[in-house]
Design a protein around this motif. Structure first.
Motif, PDB file in Angstrom:
ATOM      1  N   ASP A 183     -10.758 -33.614   6.716  1.00  0.00           N
ATOM      2  CA  ASP A 183     -11.238 -34.957   7.031  1.00  0.00           C
ATOM      3  C   ASP A 183     -10.940 -35.918   5.882  1.00  0.00           C
ATOM      4  O   ASP A 183     -10.390 -37.003   6.084  1.00  0.00           O
ATOM      5  CB  ASP A 183     -12.739 -34.903   7.327  1.00  0.00           C
ATOM      6  CG  ASP A 183     -13.316 -36.253   7.681  1.00  0.00           C
ATOM      7  OD1 ASP A 183     -12.863 -36.855   8.672  1.00  0.00           O
ATOM      8  OD2 ASP A 183     -14.239 -36.706   6.974  1.00  0.00           O
ATOM      9  N   THR A 242     -14.265 -41.498  10.469  1.00  0.00           N
ATOM     10  CA  THR A 242     -13.643 -40.575  11.416  1.00  0.00           C
ATOM     11  C   THR A 242     -14.116 -40.861  12.836  1.00  0.00           C
ATOM     12  O   THR A 242     -15.310 -40.947  13.091  1.00  0.00           O
ATOM     13  CB  THR A 242     -14.005 -39.125  11.047  1.00  0.00           C
ATOM     14  OG1 THR A 242     -13.709 -38.915   9.674  1.00  0.00           O
ATOM     15  CG2 THR A 242     -13.253 -38.135  11.911  1.00  0.00           C
ATOM     16  N   LEU A 302     -11.675 -35.546  15.199  1.00  0.00           N
ATOM     17  CA  LEU A 302     -10.980 -34.588  14.346  1.00  0.00           C
ATOM     18  C   LEU A 302     -10.880 -33.276  15.114  1.00  0.00           C
ATOM     19  O   LEU A 302     -11.878 -32.761  15.603  1.00  0.00           O
ATOM     20  CB  LEU A 302     -11.770 -34.395  13.048  1.00  0.00           C
ATOM     21  CG  LEU A 302     -11.044 -33.983  11.790  1.00  0.00           C
ATOM     22  CD1 LEU A 302      -9.820 -34.822  11.510  1.00  0.00           C
ATOM     23  CD2 LEU A 302     -11.984 -34.079  10.597  1.00  0.00           C
ATOM     24  N   GLY A 360      -6.453 -36.101  13.474  1.00  0.00           N
ATOM     25  CA  GLY A 360      -7.613 -36.972  13.582  1.00  0.00           C
ATOM     26  C   GLY A 360      -7.254 -38.423  13.785  1.00  0.00           C
ATOM     27  O   GLY A 360      -6.129 -38.851  13.544  1.00  0.00           O
TER      28      GLY A 360
END
Length: 156
Positions: free
Chosen positions: A64, A83, A86, A132
């Motif tokens: 991440d 984010t 993901l 992601g």
């Protein structure tokens, strides 16, 4: 194994403390090389699960942060990249003492979004693949965090 005393590979510099959840992986290292950025860490006992391999959550956290860093690097702008999604494919186990590093294989930038895919490797071994999508806000709502982001990217 005491990994905090092992030297990181050439070009990797430690991230500063105080980066929120990133600190659970400490020590974490960052390297800018040619046209890419990579994060790395040694697997420590605290990163392992009950069967002695690196916990998927530790791998996901590293991916991440690595993917968001790759997006910021490609944007040539330090800023938050929360984010949105993901995805992972876990392929091989990593064990205590292994050096792990992210490698972004594709980064795509759109007006308000960034997309990154890559891998985490340990030497020649593929540990996992990730992909992601990240939001790239164009407002100052995250202003208080920019100093920490600048420190993470080695900018003073």
């Amino acid at each position: 194994m005491e990994t905090e005393t092992l030297p990181a590979p050439a070009g990797y510099k430690p991230l500063p403390e105080g980066l929120g959840f990133t600190d659970v992986l400490r020590p974490v290292y960052r390297r800018e090389h040619n046209s890419e950025v990579s994060l790395g860490m040694y697997v420590q006992l605290s990163h392992c699960n009950m069967i002695g391999i690196c916990h998927g959550g530790a791998l996901m956290t590293l991916a991440d942060i690595g993917a968001a860093s790759a997006i910021n690097f490609a944007r040539e702008k330090i800023g938050p990249a929360p984010t949105l999604n993901l995805s992972f494919d876990f392929i091989n186990a990593a064990r205590e003492g292994d050096w792990l590093q992210t490698r972004s294989e594709q980064v795509t930038l759109k007006r308000s979004f960034g997309f990154a895919s890559g891998v985490i490797i340990s030497g020649e071994k593929l540990v996992c693949r990730y992909s992601g999508s990240f939001y790239q806000p164009d407002h100052d709502g995250f202003k208080g965090q920019l100093d920490k982001l600048a420190a993470m990217h080695g900018k003073d």
